[in-house]
Design an enzyme around this catalytic site. Structure first.
Site, PDB file in Angstrom:
ATOM      1  N   MET A  30       0.852  -1.196   0.000  1.00 30.33           N
ATOM      2  CA  MET A  30       0.000   0.000   0.000  1.00 30.33           C
ATOM      3  C   MET A  30       0.890   1.250   0.000  1.00 30.33           C
ATOM      4  O   MET A  30       0.418   2.348   0.308  1.00 30.33           O
ATOM      5  CB  MET A  30      -0.927  -0.010   1.206  1.00 30.33           C
ATOM      6  CG  MET A  30      -1.894  -1.205   1.160  1.00 30.33           C
ATOM      7  SD  MET A  30      -3.426  -0.957   2.044  1.00 30.33           S
ATOM      8  CE  MET A  30      -2.830  -0.680   3.685  1.00 30.33           C
ATOM      9  N   GLY A  31       2.174   1.093  -0.345  1.00 33.85           N
ATOM     10  CA  GLY A  31       3.058   2.249  -0.446  1.00 33.85           C
ATOM     11  C   GLY A  31       3.591   2.704   0.899  1.00 33.85           C
ATOM     12  O   GLY A  31       3.537   1.981   1.882  1.00 33.85           O
ATOM     13  N   SER A  35      12.133  -0.179   4.967  1.00 29.26           N
ATOM     14  CA  SER A  35      13.080  -1.270   4.670  1.00 29.26           C
ATOM     15  C   SER A  35      12.432  -2.643   4.673  1.00 29.26           C
ATOM     16  O   SER A  35      12.945  -3.560   4.042  1.00 29.26           O
ATOM     17  CB  SER A  35      14.256  -1.320   5.622  1.00 29.26           C
ATOM     18  OG  SER A  35      14.430  -0.198   6.314  1.00 29.26           O
ATOM     19  N   HIS A  37       9.527  -3.414   3.275  1.00 32.72           N
ATOM     20  CA  HIS A  37       9.077  -3.625   1.884  1.00 32.72           C
ATOM     21  C   HIS A  37      10.273  -3.865   0.955  1.00 32.72           C
ATOM     22  O   HIS A  37      10.218  -4.716   0.061  1.00 32.72           O
ATOM     23  CB  HIS A  37       8.340  -2.379   1.363  1.00 32.72           C
ATOM     24  CG  HIS A  37       7.075  -2.049   2.095  1.00 32.72           C
ATOM     25  ND1 HIS A  37       6.964  -0.960   2.923  1.00 32.72           N
ATOM     26  CD2 HIS A  37       5.870  -2.666   2.115  1.00 32.72           C
ATOM     27  CE1 HIS A  37       5.733  -0.901   3.406  1.00 32.72           C
ATOM     28  NE2 HIS A  37       5.053  -1.930   2.946  1.00 32.72           N
ATOM     29  N   GLN A  61     -10.336  -2.535   2.622  1.00 30.75           N
ATOM     30  CA  GLN A  61      -9.808  -3.199   3.822  1.00 30.75           C
ATOM     31  C   GLN A  61      -9.746  -2.269   5.029  1.00 30.75           C
ATOM     32  O   GLN A  61      -9.234  -2.648   6.081  1.00 30.75           O
ATOM     33  CB  GLN A  61      -8.450  -3.839   3.528  1.00 30.75           C
ATOM     34  CG  GLN A  61      -7.294  -2.884   3.295  1.00 30.75           C
ATOM     35  CD  GLN A  61      -6.046  -3.628   2.858  1.00 30.75           C
ATOM     36  OE1 GLN A  61      -5.939  -4.067   1.725  1.00 30.75           O
ATOM     37  NE2 GLN A  61      -5.077  -3.774   3.747  1.00 30.75           N
ATOM     38  N   GLY A 149       5.165  -9.931   4.029  1.00 35.11           N
ATOM     39  CA  GLY A 149       5.882  -9.887   5.298  1.00 35.11           C
ATOM     40  C   GLY A 149       5.193 -10.728   6.360  1.00 35.11           C
ATOM     41  O   GLY A 149       3.958 -10.774   6.433  1.00 35.11           O
ATOM     42  N   LEU A 186       9.024  -2.865  11.734  1.00 35.18           N
ATOM     43  CA  LEU A 186       8.813  -1.732  10.826  1.00 35.18           C
ATOM     44  C   LEU A 186       7.402  -1.785  10.255  1.00 35.18           C
ATOM     45  O   LEU A 186       6.893  -2.845   9.909  1.00 35.18           O
ATOM     46  CB  LEU A 186       9.842  -1.758   9.688  1.00 35.18           C
ATOM     47  CG  LEU A 186      11.313  -1.606  10.106  1.00 35.18           C
ATOM     48  CD1 LEU A 186      12.178  -1.319   8.877  1.00 35.18           C
ATOM     49  CD2 LEU A 186      11.501  -0.500  11.135  1.00 35.18           C
ATOM     50  N   SER A 187       6.783  -0.622  10.184  1.00 35.49           N
ATOM     51  CA  SER A 187       5.413  -0.511   9.673  1.00 35.49           C
ATOM     52  C   SER A 187       5.206   0.913   9.183  1.00 35.49           C
ATOM     53  O   SER A 187       5.748   1.861   9.765  1.00 35.49           O
ATOM     54  CB  SER A 187       4.425  -0.798  10.814  1.00 35.49           C
ATOM     55  OG  SER A 187       3.154  -0.300  10.487  1.00 35.49           O
TER      56      SER A 187
HETATM   57  O1  PAF Z   1      -0.115  -5.743   3.603  1.00 36.64           O
HETATM   58  C1  PAF Z   1      -0.514  -4.833   2.842  1.00 36.64           C
HETATM   59  O2  PAF Z   1       0.178  -3.851   2.571  1.00 36.64           O
HETATM   60  C2  PAF Z   1      -1.916  -4.949   2.249  1.00 36.64           C
HETATM   61  O3  PAF Z   1      -2.806  -5.531   3.140  1.00 36.64           O
HETATM   62  C3  PAF Z   1      -1.934  -5.670   0.882  1.00 36.64           C
HETATM   63  C4  PAF Z   1      -1.509  -7.119   1.013  1.00 36.64           C
HETATM   64  C5  PAF Z   1      -1.024  -4.956  -0.101  1.00 36.64           C
HETATM   65  C6  PAF Z   1      -3.367  -5.671   0.323  1.00 36.64           C
HETATM   66  O4  PAF Z   1      -3.844  -4.376   0.149  1.00 36.64           O
END
Ligand code: PAF
Length: 282
Positions: A30-31, A35, A37, A61, A149, A186-187
């Site tokens: 989701m951008g 680190s 990602h 979601q 992750g 990390l989040s």
């Molecule tokens: O983990 C995420 O960033 C989101 O839940 C995903 C898997 C990209 C779905 O929108």
């Protein structure tokens, strides 16, 4: 790195690679990349010929009172990071590309049995939103493998299940959580923490580690252990949502189970943090 915003553009961009028999790895995000990602993207590049990442803040979601509107959108910085990490193709669609019928969409994917508890108990509809968008992305990208992750432990379980049951020919690869030096997972949501909250936040992982040590030393009263840990988090300024010891398949853990995971979600100020710790008793 090329960027595509439409399904047809993305399919066209992958046609030649597919025809040439190249393997494709996919990293959905989701951008607001960090680190964690980038570790997924580098692992994807190690495993496949072509790496595709997606950036889409998926509205379905998020619950009505959640942080969809304030979720950070940082496409330019994210693109630079992805290009640097050897991502070949970025898919960054608008909402109408992913949801052509908008709110009138009649189709949703739901995975029962493992979505009603833990995060699913307080985030109604969250996992159906995740399962639906991931299924759409899998259909659009048609990768050989997709990387996620392990920090989102329950999400990973949901995605493994839907992949198997909807017969997607895709290998799901879980990648270990990347942590700051003080242990905080990390989040993208860590950016919402104030300086004081950021100091407090590593307590979440310390609590999981202490619980694991207690279990490894032979304690098996999970109800008593988790209640004490929840009370401690509460005293330290967290508002815990859940803290549970489960089997690694997310069923309730009994005293004889060896493959365990401790999962936690807690609010610190207005930020909801999650973490988990999986381990095997010898
Ligand atoms: O983990 C995420 O960033 C989101 O839940 C995903 C898997 C990209 C779905 O929108």
């Amino acid at each position: 790195m090329k960027t595509e915003t439409t399904q047809s553009g993305l399919r066209g961009a992958l046609r030649a690679a597919r025809k040439a028999g190249k393997s494709i790895a996919f990293v959905p995000t989701m951008g607001n990349l960090h680190s964690g990602h980038i570790t997924l993207v580098r692992e994807a590049a190690r495993r496949a010929d072509i790496v595709v990442a997606s950036i889409f803040v998926n509205p379905t979601q998020f619950g009505a009172n959640e942080d969809f509107d304030k979720y950070p959108r940082t496409l330019a910085a994210d693109s630079a990071l992805l290009a640097d990490a050897q991502c070949d193709l970025l898919f960054a669609p608008e909402a109408r590309e992913m949801y052509p019928d908008g709110r009138a969409q009649a189709t949703a994917v739901s995975v029962s049995g493992i979505t009603e508890m833990l995060c699913g108990a307080s985030r109604t509809g969250h996992f159906s939103g995740v399962a639906t968008v991931v299924s759409k992305l899998f259909n659009i990208v048609q990768p050989d493998m997709a990387l996620f992750g392990e920090k989102d432990y329950q999400q990973l379980a949901v995605i493994r299940r839907l992949t198997r049951e909807l017969c997607f020919p895709i290998d799901i690869v879980g990648v270990p959580t990347v942590r700051a030096d003080d242990g905080l997972a990390l989040s993208s949501r860590n950016g919402f923490l104030s300086a004081a909250e950021r100091q407090q936040a590593p307590l979440l992982y310390q609590t999981l580690s202490n619980l694991r040590s207690a279990i490894e030393s032979g304690q098996r009263d999970y109800s008593m252990l988790t209640q004490a840990a929840i009370a401690h988090l509460g005293k330290c300024g967290f508002v815990p949502d859940y803290l549970e010891v489960r089997r690694q398949d997310l069923a309730l853990a009994g005293a004889d189970d060896r493959e365990l995971v401790i999962l936690v979600a807690a609010r610190l100020g207005t930020t909801r943090l999650i973490d988990n710790l999986a381990f095997v008793l010898s």
